[in-house]
Design a protein around this motif. Structure first.
Motif, PDB file in Angstrom:
ATOM      1  N   TRP A 258       0.842  -1.207   0.000  1.00 15.29           N
ATOM      2  CA  TRP A 258       0.000   0.000   0.000  1.00 15.29           C
ATOM      3  C   TRP A 258       0.871   1.250   0.000  1.00 15.29           C
ATOM      4  O   TRP A 258       0.568   2.235  -0.679  1.00 15.29           O
ATOM      5  CB  TRP A 258      -0.935  -0.003   1.215  1.00 15.29           C
ATOM      6  N   SER A 259       1.969   1.225   0.743  1.00 13.83           N
ATOM      7  CA  SER A 259       2.881   2.384   0.758  1.00 13.83           C
ATOM      8  C   SER A 259       3.481   2.616  -0.627  1.00 13.83           C
ATOM      9  O   SER A 259       3.562   3.764  -1.106  1.00 13.83           O
ATOM     10  CB  SER A 259       4.004   2.158   1.778  1.00 13.83           C
TER      11      SER A 259
ATOM     12  N   LEU B 195      -4.514   4.533   2.715  1.00 14.96           N
ATOM     13  CA  LEU B 195      -3.312   4.224   3.487  1.00 14.96           C
ATOM     14  C   LEU B 195      -3.292   4.996   4.803  1.00 14.96           C
ATOM     15  O   LEU B 195      -2.911   4.455   5.848  1.00 14.96           O
ATOM     16  CB  LEU B 195      -2.062   4.555   2.672  1.00 14.96           C
TER      17      LEU B 195
ATOM     18  N   ARG C  52       0.876   4.085  -2.982  1.00 17.62           N
ATOM     19  CA  ARG C  52       0.692   5.523  -2.755  1.00 17.62           C
ATOM     20  C   ARG C  52       1.813   6.330  -3.424  1.00 17.62           C
ATOM     21  O   ARG C  52       1.550   7.314  -4.127  1.00 17.62           O
ATOM     22  CB  ARG C  52       0.670   5.807  -1.254  1.00 17.62           C
TER      23      ARG C  52
ATOM     24  N   THR D 227      -3.013   3.176   8.426  1.00 19.44           N
ATOM     25  CA  THR D 227      -1.897   3.390   9.347  1.00 19.44           C
ATOM     26  C   THR D 227      -2.331   4.108  10.619  1.00 19.44           C
ATOM     27  O   THR D 227      -1.772   3.864  11.685  1.00 19.44           O
ATOM     28  CB  THR D 227      -0.779   4.188   8.664  1.00 19.44           C
TER      29      THR D 227
ATOM     30  N   THR E 203      -5.871   6.303  -2.927  1.00 25.22           N
ATOM     31  CA  THR E 203      -4.853   5.441  -2.301  1.00 25.22           C
ATOM     32  C   THR E 203      -4.287   6.098  -1.054  1.00 25.22           C
ATOM     33  O   THR E 203      -4.097   5.445  -0.017  1.00 25.22           O
ATOM     34  CB  THR E 203      -3.716   5.148  -3.298  1.00 25.22           C
TER      35      THR E 203
END
Length: 919
Positions: free
Chosen positions: A18-19, A89, A22, A93, A85
């Protein structure tokens, strides 16, 4: 971007993907033309393909949101893709998705967009409703899935104490992967439409199926029993969860089956409100904390204190002119909850009838015991309680010599005849492993041959050891019970309380093995296996017994105790510990003695805050222990990989592997390392299921001798003083890093940064060093890594403290109290007079415990004969702390006259015992 093979865990893979999505989508939104854009589009396609199967197991962002990302990407709306996105994220987080709905389109304003759960005050976080997810297992189309989810959402009520979201998966395999992958899941609804096989193909997920029996075992299931079988399989890997089975078969027939974690069976079409209420009630049963809640309520009551404790209600602090800083530091609640009262809604730890009793019952359920008892002064006291309750004067107890010192003192208090067992040595790292099963069996058979088996009471072992060596608990007990069917087992699990909540680890815990063993002994299959083995072994000697995996008789008694330092590996205030009991004879034989031992060692003024923390710590592990243990293992594994693959770190450091710490003959699986740079990750389930010993992955032992510093110097002067990194255990050339349920990926990253900085500084020093300095460095490294003293075995007890020549047990109590009289003792210098005495033929006998730190266990006990090997080891020790040894005087030993008198008294006592036995 790391390859998928670099990840031990799909959870870490998910977070990093996911990071990456992004970052790349944001860059693509800024620059969507040219060769770089083509590459970024290919990367995004790959990332979406990798995330697609993973996201099917999570309620957020959910399949609808994931489809939205696909549509943005395929339509070329890169700015929208990047925005969505980024918001997903951030919610993942920060944990915001657990508290509120997250709008994903640009037109919807997210008022709390920058809120991070970790930055909220504890008070604010405590006011939000806890969030969880419900896994629904049914093979349905998209329209049916929306209908099902909407029905669950309509059942929500403002008064519900929790908030949940449903996740739908189609197959039995998907359900097993889901509960092992998604730590948010707290309940499972199994509907009649489930199929067997998953349509997903992702190697990192397939590993999870081994925990529930593997793909082969799943293929052999009866399709008509998929629902009940799934409930049983989930019980094996996550027994804390609740399952609800919906069936179109006769509910009366289904209800009579073993349904594992199933709390209730519904017929055909479920009543959604009733199902919703059951789900909430099931989670509430794990959430409640009887004593903590009672203490909170007590703290709110207005009271007048005309009893002990001036600090109660904080009065002695609030009225003080000089200790206001203490009140400011701790805050008011800890003092409002401080009391010596046992009424008013509270309870007595010594005679619990209310919330403490209920809290202990819930802890018993959570840890799989029959009875659980809280302790507020550590596992040292727990060990003494169990030993005193079970061991009578003269009983023989088999003890691993390098166990915690509280066990040795417990033997003194109980008056046990102690038979010490030696662990295998790891001389090159100055540490011990664990006691091989063959050695335990050999000792039991020798005692049997000497006619003393009836006096053998208990086997006491440390599981897992400080350095992370874990026994095959079930196998040890099976084979020992085959020799002595009523043997009692005490497993010191001070460092292993967390293991109950990880599927791989659970199988090697005392309470899980106790339950498995008890069930196995009842089966007809086991009875037949026992009879067959008895015929096969008939007429054969001890050698055959030593080399055979023995089967215990069906009538063997399951008598197992475990002591755990909850405060060491789970959430509890310091000294919070538990005793777990699974003893078939507890009610009839032990309960009264246990109560007396508990009263003997437990304070009449226990700390209520510690008891409350044990209660809350139990709640935590039942609801999120699986998640926290999973993250703990992941952190340790990532540490292993980072150090093992860094070229600079490899010059000075080495992560010790299972192959380094466990001899090959005790690793039947052949697994050498949990991570290999060439081969990648090993599925540790295989070795944890079969090997005699395994290595706890959460403990990372780092050999640091290559730096030229010994372990204690590296710990104190480098890690702690210079970088603020705290560790506990060291050996001559190693340091031990222990991850716990509070370890984060950031803390692991900081440790790696520190080690790299240390290695770079060493490189620079070597570059600038003269030839003499380089040779000096090489000598220090050789002294630490090559020229190590061999670890000594236990020598033997002096004859004055023994009951015969044929077996090694000794009367440690008599030796301990004999030393109380100074006239019975003398001091001999380690480098002088002790040599003269031993060279003259005198047996030099220790008058007290000698315990160097590290390693922290006795190398001499009262009544033990001093050997040359022990003296060599003591001289080579470079630790500053040796309990029981006086450098200014020497080693305290018994005089020859004291030993002669004790020997005569011992002979007289043995004759009297023989006469009584004949009479």
């Amino acid at each position: 971007m790391h390859s998928m093979a670099d990840y031990y865990s799909a959870v870490q893979l998910r977070a990093d993907r996911w990071s990456s999505l992004r970052d790349i989508s944001s860059e693509l939104a800024r620059n969507s033309d040219g060769r770089a854009a083509t590459k970024m589009k290919a990367q995004i396609t790959e990332l979406l393909d990798q995330l697609a199967p993973i996201e099917t197991f999570w309620a957020f962002p959910g399949t609808a949101a994931f489809d939205l990302l696909h549509r943005h990407f395929e339509a070329g709306h890169y700015s929208e893709l990047a925005f969505t996105t980024k918001r997903i994220l951030r919610a993942l987080t920060s944990g915001a998705y657990r508290r509120r709905h997250i709008p994903l389109d640009r037109e919807s304003i997210d008022t709390d967009e920058h809120e991070d759960e970790a930055l909220q005050s504890l008070e604010a976080r405590a006011l939000t409703k806890p969030y969880f997810e419900v896994l629904i297992v049914d093979d349905m189309n998209e329209h049916q899935e929306r209908w099902l989810k909407s029905n669950f959402q309509r059942m929500r009520r403002p008064e519900d104490p929790f908030h949940y979201e449903p996740v739908v998966v189609p197959s039995l395999q998907d359900a097993l992967m889901g509960v092992l992958f998604n730590h948010n899941i707290q309940a499972i609804v199994v509907r009649p439409g489930l199929t067997l096989e998953s349509k997903l193909e992702l190697p990192i997920l397939e590993r999870y199926l081994n925990r529930a029996g593997g793909i082969k075992a799943l293929a052999e299931l009866d399709p008509g029993n998929y629902g009940p079988e799934l409930c049983r399989m989930i019980a094996r890997v996550r027994p804390e969860l609740d399952a609800y089975l919906i069936t179109d078969r006769s509910v009366e027939d289904i209800a009579g089956l073993d349904l594992g974690i199933c709390r209730r069976v519904f017929y055909n079409q479920e009543d959604f409100l009733e199902l919703h209420l059951n789900i909430i009630r099931g989670v509430q049963a794990r959430y409640k904390t009887p004593f903590f809640t009672a203490l909170v309520e007590y703290s709110k009551q207005p009271t007048g204190v005309f009893h002990a404790m001036p600090i109660s209600r904080g009065k002695s602090i609030s009225r003080s002119h000089w200790i206001q800083d203490m009140g400011a530091f701790y805050g008011p609640n800890i003092f409002l909850a401080e009391t010596s009262a046992t009424s008013g809604g509270l309870d007595s730890l010594l005679e619990p009838h209310g919330p403490i009793k209920e809290a202990q019952r819930l802890a018993s359920r959570a840890f799989g015991s029959k009875q659980t008892y809280f302790a507020t002064n550590g596992t040292s006291t727990c060990n003494k309680i169990v030993v005193q309750a079970l061991v009578r004067p003269g009983d023989i107890v088999l003890v691993d010599r390098d166990c915690h010192k509280s066990h040795h003192y417990g033997m003194v208090l109980a008056g046990a005849q102690v038979c010490y067992l030696d662990s295998y040595p790891l001389n090159e790292y100055s540490m011990y492993g664990a006691v091989p099963l063959k050695d335990i069996k050999k000792q039991l058979l020798e005692l049997k041959a000497a006619g003393k088996l009836d006096r053998v009471r208990m086997l006491l072992l440390t599981n897992c050891t400080f350095d992370g060596i874990v026994y095959n608990v079930e196998r040890v007990m099976e084979e020992c019970l085959a020799i002595k069917p009523d043997l009692v087992f005490l497993w010191d699990e001070a460092w292993f309380a967390f293991a109950r909540f990880g599927p791989t680890y659970r199988q090697r815990t005392a309470m899980n093995a106790a339950e498995n063993l008890r069930e196995k002994l009842r089966t007809e299959t086991h009875a037949k296996a026992y009879e067959a083995q008895q015929k096969e072994l008939e007429g054969k000697g001890d050698e055959a017994l030593l080399n055979t995996r023995l089967v215990p008789p069906p009538g063997a008694r399951v008598r197992i105790y475990a002591t755990q330092s909850t405060h060491k590996t789970l959430t509890s205030l310091r000294q919070g510990s538990m005793i777990h009991v699974h003893d078939q004879d507890f009610k009839g034989e032990v309960e009264a003695a246990f109560h007396e031992a508990y009263m003997t060692h437990t304070s009449t003024s226990p700390n209520y805050q510690i008891i409350a923390s044990l209660d809350v710590g139990r709640r935590q592990v039942e609801l999120e222990g699986f998640e926290f243990v999973q993250r703990q293992v992941e952190a340790a594994m990532s540490m292993r990989r980072a150090i093992s693959t860094h070229p600079l770190l490899q010059k000075y450091f080495k992560v010790l592997t299972a192959g380094d710490m466990i001899p090959e003959e005790h690793r039947e699986s052949g697994v050498q390392s949990y991570y290999d740079p060439q081969q990648g990750w090993t599925d540790i389930w295989d070795c944890w299921e079969s090997d005699e010993f395994v290595l706890d992955a959460t403990r990372v032992t780092l050999a640091v001798g290559g730096t030229g510093w010994d372990g204690d110097t590296f710990k104190t002067e480098i890690l702690m003083d210079k970088y603020g990194i705290q560790i506990n255990k060291t050996s001559r050339n190693t340091v031990l890093f222990m991850t716990n349920i509070g370890t984060t990926r950031s803390s692991v990253a900081y440790l790696i940064e520190v080690l790299v900085e240390i290695a770079r500084e060493l490189d620079e020093l070597q570059d600038d060093a003269s030839n003499m300095e380089k040779r000096g460095f090489e000598r220090r490294v050789a002294n630490l890594m090559d020229d190590l003293p061999p670890l000594p075995d236990f020598s033997h007890f002096h004859d004055s403290f023994r009951t015969g020549d044929s077996t090694p047990e000794g009367d440690i109590r008599s030796a301990f109290f004999l030393s109380y009289d100074d006239k019975n003792c003398d001091y001999l210098e380690l480098d002088g007079s002790i040599h003269e005495a031993m060279n003259s033929g005198r047996e030099v006998v220790s008058a007290q415990f000698i315990i160097p730190y590290p390693p922290g266990f006795p190398i001499l006990v009262p009544g033990q004969v001093v050997s040359d090997e022990i003296l060599s080891f003591m001289r080579a020790l470079d630790v500053s702390e040796i309990h029981g040894y006086r450098p200014d005087l020497g080693l305290r030993v018994f005089t020859e006259d004291a030993l002669k008198k004790q020997g005569k008294a011992n002979v007289a006592r043995l004759k009297l015992n023989d006469a009584r036995a004949k009479f």
